[in-house]
Each structure stands twice: as C-alpha cells, then as structure tokens.
Design a protein around this motif. Structure first.
Motif, PDB file in Angstrom:
ATOM      1  N   SER A  68       0.828  -1.208   0.000  1.00  0.00           N
ATOM      2  CA  SER A  68       0.000   0.000   0.000  1.00  0.00           C
ATOM      3  C   SER A  68       0.865   1.262   0.000  1.00  0.00           C
ATOM      4  O   SER A  68       0.607   2.206  -0.757  1.00  0.00           O
ATOM      5  CB  SER A  68      -0.924  -0.017   1.215  1.00  0.00           C
ATOM      6  N   LEU A  69       1.888   1.295   0.841  1.00  0.00           N
ATOM      7  CA  LEU A  69       2.784   2.448   0.904  1.00  0.00           C
ATOM      8  C   LEU A  69       3.554   2.636  -0.401  1.00  0.00           C
ATOM      9  O   LEU A  69       3.706   3.761  -0.888  1.00  0.00           O
ATOM     10  CB  LEU A  69       3.754   2.311   2.078  1.00  0.00           C
ATOM     11  N   SER A  71       2.644   1.689  -3.432  1.00  0.00           N
ATOM     12  CA  SER A  71       1.696   2.161  -4.436  1.00  0.00           C
ATOM     13  C   SER A  71       1.381   3.644  -4.238  1.00  0.00           C
ATOM     14  O   SER A  71       1.291   4.411  -5.200  1.00  0.00           O
ATOM     15  CB  SER A  71       0.404   1.350  -4.391  1.00  0.00           C
ATOM     16  N   GLU A  72       1.225   4.042  -2.988  1.00  0.00           N
ATOM     17  CA  GLU A  72       0.958   5.447  -2.668  1.00  0.00           C
ATOM     18  C   GLU A  72       2.119   6.341  -3.105  1.00  0.00           C
ATOM     19  O   GLU A  72       1.910   7.414  -3.690  1.00  0.00           O
ATOM     20  CB  GLU A  72       0.724   5.584  -1.166  1.00  0.00           C
ATOM     21  N   GLU A  75       2.108   6.630  -6.991  1.00  0.00           N
ATOM     22  CA  GLU A  75       1.027   7.498  -7.472  1.00  0.00           C
ATOM     23  C   GLU A  75       1.324   8.969  -7.193  1.00  0.00           C
ATOM     24  O   GLU A  75       1.158   9.820  -8.067  1.00  0.00           O
ATOM     25  CB  GLU A  75      -0.296   7.097  -6.826  1.00  0.00           C
ATOM     26  N   LYS A  76       1.771   9.277  -5.985  1.00  0.00           N
ATOM     27  CA  LYS A  76       2.060  10.665  -5.627  1.00  0.00           C
ATOM     28  C   LYS A  76       3.211  11.221  -6.459  1.00  0.00           C
ATOM     29  O   LYS A  76       3.172  12.377  -6.881  1.00  0.00           O
ATOM     30  CB  LYS A  76       2.398  10.786  -4.144  1.00  0.00           C
TER      31      LYS A  76
END
Length: 93
Positions: A68-69, A71-72, A75-76
């Motif tokens: 999750s981290l 992927s975040e 994306e950012k």
C-alpha cells in the motif's frame, strides 16, 4: 518485519540547471521522509540534469501495508513531479 526497496527513475525533459532539477523534484525528502516507515534518498543520476533516480525503503509489519505504501509513493510521485517516470523496480527483502 517486511521490507521493500522501491527505485524510480524519472526523465526531466528540458531541465537546464541543477536548481531547476531540485525545483521539479519538489521536496521528495520532506513529503515522504515524514513517514517513519519510509526512508528516501536520491540514489542516482546525480550528474544528469534531465534525469533523476530515487530510492525508497519501505518497512511495515505486513506485506499488505508495504504494498500500500509503495503504491501510494508511486502514485504521488507520478502526480506531483514535473517529469515522466521511466522505470519502477521493487526488491522485496
């Protein structure tokens, strides 16, 4: 403990100076380094104005949280940097 090394290479077309390169990368240390589960550094392409490589070490208690981290971060980075992501690699330790 689960750890992943996320490395991203970016193209910064038209970048003409080191100052412009820093501005375009927009404070990645401040943005991602605040999270205690993430360590970040510019890991390559130091001598090229039109490219930059960044490495993020992400650690968490579950593989889902690490994913999750990561992927975040991806994306950012794609949304906030004035450039193109050329390559993304993940190494699970």
């Amino acid at each position: 403990m689960h750890i992943t090394i996320l490395t991203m290479t970016l193209s910064l077309p038209g970048c003409g100076s080191l100052k412009e390169k820093r501005q375009r990368m927009g404070g990645l240390h401040e943005r991602f380094g605040r999270n205690p589960a993430v360590a970040v550094c510019e890991s390559g392409e130091h001598d090229r104005l039109e490219a930059s490589e960044w490495t993020f070490v992400v650690a968490a208690m579950s593989p889902q949280k690490v994913e999750s981290l990561c992927s975040e971060i991806e994306e950012k980075l794609q949304r906030s940097v004035d450039g193109r992501v050329l390559d993304v690699s993940r190494e699970i330790l």
